[in-house]
Enzyme design. Structure first.
Site, PDB file in Angstrom:
ATOM      1  CE  LYS A   1      -0.094  44.503  50.356  1.00 38.68           C
ATOM      2  NZ  LYS A   1       0.957  45.535  50.285  1.00 38.68           N
TER       3      LYS A   1
ATOM      4  CB  CYS B   1      10.716  37.749  39.223  1.00 38.74           C
ATOM      5  SG  CYS B   1       9.810  38.262  37.755  1.00 38.74           S
TER       6      CYS B   1
ATOM      7  CD  GLU C   1      14.169  36.462  43.746  1.00 38.07           C
ATOM      8  OE1 GLU C   1      13.507  36.381  44.792  1.00 38.07           O
ATOM      9  OE2 GLU C   1      13.646  36.665  42.639  1.00 38.07           O
TER      10      GLU C   1
HETATM   11  P1  NAD Z   1       7.122  40.208  49.166  1.00 42.77           P
HETATM   12  O1  NAD Z   1       6.645  38.811  49.084  1.00 42.77           O
HETATM   13  O2  NAD Z   1       7.819  40.644  50.384  1.00 42.77           O
HETATM   14  O3  NAD Z   1       5.898  41.214  48.990  1.00 42.77           O
HETATM   15  C1  NAD Z   1       5.044  41.154  47.871  1.00 42.77           C
HETATM   16  C2  NAD Z   1       3.706  41.731  48.258  1.00 42.77           C
HETATM   17  O4  NAD Z   1       3.113  40.895  49.240  1.00 42.77           O
HETATM   18  C3  NAD Z   1       3.764  43.121  48.864  1.00 42.77           C
HETATM   19  O5  NAD Z   1       2.643  43.858  48.434  1.00 42.77           O
HETATM   20  C4  NAD Z   1       3.669  42.827  50.365  1.00 42.77           C
HETATM   21  O6  NAD Z   1       3.139  43.897  51.108  1.00 42.77           O
HETATM   22  C5  NAD Z   1       2.727  41.653  50.373  1.00 42.77           C
HETATM   23  N1  NAD Z   1       2.812  40.784  51.544  1.00 42.77           N
HETATM   24  C6  NAD Z   1       3.846  40.633  52.393  1.00 42.77           C
HETATM   25  N2  NAD Z   1       3.537  39.727  53.347  1.00 42.77           N
HETATM   26  C7  NAD Z   1       2.287  39.288  53.071  1.00 42.77           C
HETATM   27  C8  NAD Z   1       1.426  38.330  53.669  1.00 42.77           C
HETATM   28  N3  NAD Z   1       1.800  37.624  54.729  1.00 42.77           N
HETATM   29  N4  NAD Z   1       0.217  38.115  53.107  1.00 42.77           N
HETATM   30  C9  NAD Z   1      -0.161  38.788  52.010  1.00 42.77           C
HETATM   31  N5  NAD Z   1       0.606  39.722  51.401  1.00 42.77           N
HETATM   32  C10 NAD Z   1       1.828  39.961  51.922  1.00 42.77           C
HETATM   33  O7  NAD Z   1       8.000  40.424  47.870  1.00 42.77           O
HETATM   34  P2  NAD Z   1       8.753  41.744  47.409  1.00 42.77           P
HETATM   35  O8  NAD Z   1      10.008  41.838  48.204  1.00 42.77           O
HETATM   36  O9  NAD Z   1       7.835  42.921  47.411  1.00 42.77           O
HETATM   37  O10 NAD Z   1       9.053  41.427  45.882  1.00 42.77           O
HETATM   38  C11 NAD Z   1      10.177  40.776  45.462  1.00 42.77           C
HETATM   39  C12 NAD Z   1       9.834  39.347  45.108  1.00 42.77           C
HETATM   40  O11 NAD Z   1       8.834  39.316  44.087  1.00 42.77           O
HETATM   41  C13 NAD Z   1      11.023  38.633  44.523  1.00 42.77           C
HETATM   42  O12 NAD Z   1      11.126  37.364  45.100  1.00 42.77           O
HETATM   43  C14 NAD Z   1      10.668  38.518  43.032  1.00 42.77           C
HETATM   44  O13 NAD Z   1      11.286  37.452  42.383  1.00 42.77           O
HETATM   45  C15 NAD Z   1       9.192  38.389  43.074  1.00 42.77           C
HETATM   46  N6  NAD Z   1       8.588  38.739  41.784  1.00 42.77           N
HETATM   47  C16 NAD Z   1       8.099  37.730  40.988  1.00 42.77           C
HETATM   48  C17 NAD Z   1       7.546  38.022  39.742  1.00 42.77           C
HETATM   49  C18 NAD Z   1       7.007  36.946  38.855  1.00 42.77           C
HETATM   50  O14 NAD Z   1       6.315  37.256  37.897  1.00 42.77           O
HETATM   51  N7  NAD Z   1       7.303  35.681  39.128  1.00 42.77           N
HETATM   52  C19 NAD Z   1       7.483  39.352  39.314  1.00 42.77           C
HETATM   53  C20 NAD Z   1       7.988  40.341  40.139  1.00 42.77           C
HETATM   54  C21 NAD Z   1       8.545  40.024  41.389  1.00 42.77           C
END
Ligand code: NAD
Length: 513
Positions: A218, A326, A423
């Protein structure tokens, strides 16, 4: 731009000529002088040949199918706020169909196929990504707001490299873990964020497929388009039906994957908040879990560091991809005696960064991915101002439409400020000082996160001393934000667990006996 007007003592503006360096410029003057500045002529990457569909369907069992709900949501270009297309919204029934297709493909084809044959598919996919890299890069930029420089020169080559790398492992699993038998897990549910849409898809899919698992992926709701173009590549590569399924939608779609009873493994990259929810939803189930979550990396500059090089590293660390990284070096610790020099050079350097049309090859900083993310950045910047920190912002003429934030940094930050702890996920750096290596280590580790860090010093011995005490999954020395598919990546503490990349990246997708 922060919507709360900072007091003049809290805001300094720097421009490209560096003329305003150190001076306070009133907001009303900003517009007047910018147009007179020398700059490059626009050099936009062609996008007129890109064929966007009016609607993007779900990719289930090798075919594009309409969502059962009949519902679609808009995908917006964050640089223009124009609607690009509509994306299907998958509900529980669609997710169930995708999982069933993945299970069937797992049992009948993929887990039975010799590794060398699986590898051939992955090599083919990697080559097709290379062939279509230009088009995919433009799409990634239009959909996500990142600059074409980054999507074309960094993201896409790395996406292809990831598939090439894991294609090479597919027939060598018995050598990866000598003396042990490696078996796939089954069906992997994979949920990814918007900051590197194709790269995160590659990080998830390539190792899972190499190990013999099938996938339900997804993408994030604001950046689904390129994943669906990747699905076309899977079709073109002849990947057996159901081996990869792509369901689009928001958090509820992700929740349906997490809660599906016939999934063996959840791999999640995203925010710590959602990661925690997923951890409790999967606790006590058969599902294996890896979490790649947020970060608040420390970049530490010692007084013996090559300062110009370090400043370039800071720039690459925080302003790359609008700070939507991230592992962004979002906290900078500078040894006290070189603080004035570093700040002066940093001010000069951010004044040269070009913010604007992400499709323009000269743009250094593109659009913020969404209105919601821009609001989040503004809210945290406001909190920094309210708590008394001083903001330095590049003078940038931001386009009238779209979501933008100029490169910025805060000084006068203390460890208790929200901007030092949370963050921001935007082009905003928090600068602090230290006196001794011990203090630098203690302050760098003083965060709930532990994803990455950077150390800048002339002394190799100091590098080893520091990196061994930093609680971060990745530590760069005298460089920043450098990646390679053969190198593992992942965090400690609230940055998650499990590793992606390298031989370690196979482990989350295997059982070893
Ligand atoms: P997010 O957690 O809001 O969303 C990430 C994904 O999860 C999206 O596809 C979203 O639709 C889905 N999602 C949202 N709620 C959900 C739920 N309850 N159950 C299952 N899936 C759900 O994060 P974001 O805003 O899209 O991304 C930014 C974050 O990602 C930042 O905190 C960043 O640091 C992190 N990130 C981490 C890495 C890593 O390798 N550690 C890499 C890239 C981004």
């Amino acid at each position: 731009m922060s919507r709360r007007k900072p007091s003049t003592s809290q805001l300094a503006i720097v421009d490209r000529n560096g003329e305003a360096d150190g001076r306070q410029i009133a907001k009303k003057d900003r517009k007047l002088s910018f147009g007179e500045r020398w700059t490059y002529a626009p050099a936009p990457e062609a996008s007129n040949y890109i064929k966007l569909r009016d609607r993007y369907q779900l990719f289930i069992n090798g075919r594009f199918v309409a969502p059962k709900s009949g519902e679609y949501f808009d995908s917006i270009n964050p640089a223009t706020e124009e609607k690009l297309t509509e994306i299907g919204s998958a509900n529980e029934k669609d997710v169930d169909l995708a999982v069933k297709a993945a299970r069937r493909a797992y049992k009948t084809v993929w887990s039975k196929m010799p590794g060398r044959e699986r590898g051939k598919y992955l090599f083919r996919i990697a080559r097709l990504i290379q062939e279509k890299a230009r088009e995919l890069a433009v799409l990634e930029t239009m959909d996500g707001g990142k600059t074409i420089k980054e999507s074309r020169e960094i993201a896409l080559p790395f996406v292809a490299a990831h598939f090439f790398y894991y294609a090479g492992w597919a027939d060598k699993l018995e050598y990866a873990f000598p003396g042990r038998k490696a078996r796939p897990l089954g069906v992997a549910g994979q949920i990814i964020p918007w900051n590197f849409p194709l790269l995160m898809a590659a990080w998830k899919l390539a190792p899972a497929l190499a190990c013999g698992n099938t996938c339900v992926l997804k993408p994030a709701e604001t950046t689904s388009i390129t994943a669906l173009h990747l699905a076309e590549i899977f079709q073109e590569a002849g990947l057996p039906d159901g081996v990869v399924n792509i369901v689009t939608g928001a958090g509820e779609t992700g929740g349906a994957i997490v809660n599906h009873s016939d999934i063996d493994k959840i791999a999640f990259t995203g925010s710590t908040e959602v990661g925690k929810r997923i951890a409790s939803a999967t606790a006590g189930t058969k599902k294996k879990l890896t979490l790649e979550l947020g970060g608040k990396a420390a970049n530490i500059i010692f007084d013996d560091a090559p300062i110009d090089q370090a400043v370039e590293g800071i720039i690459a660390g925080i302003y790359f991809n609008q700070g939507h990284v991230c592992c962004a070096g979002s906290r900078l610790f500078v040894q006290e005696n070189v603080f004035p020099t570093v700040i002066r050079k940093l001010r000069d350097r951010i004044s040269t960064l070009r913010v604007g049309d992400p499709l323009d090859k000269n743009s250094d900083i593109g659009a913020i991915n969404s209105r919601a993310q821009l609001d989040k950045i503004c809210e945290l910047v406001d909190s920094g101002l309210k708590q008394g920190a001083q903001l330095v912002q590049a003078r940038a003429r931001l386009p009238a439409r779209g979501y933008w934030y100029p490169p910025s940094f805060f000084t006068g930050v203390t460890a208790s400020h929200r901007i030092a702890q949370e963050e921001i996920f935007g082009p905003v750096l928090s600068v602090m000082t230290f006196r001794t290596p011990e203090e630098a280590i203690a302050r760098a580790n003083n965060t709930p996160y532990g994803l990455s860090a950077g150390v800048w010093t002339d002394k190799g011995s100091k590098i080893f001393k520091i990196v061994n005490q930093l609680r971060a999954g990745v530590v760069w020395a005298n460089t920043y934000n450098k990646f390679d598919p053969s190198s593992p990546f992942g965090g400690y503490k609230e940055s998650g667990f499990g590793r992606e990349g390298g031989r370690h990246g196979l482990l989350p997708y295997l059982t070893l006996s």
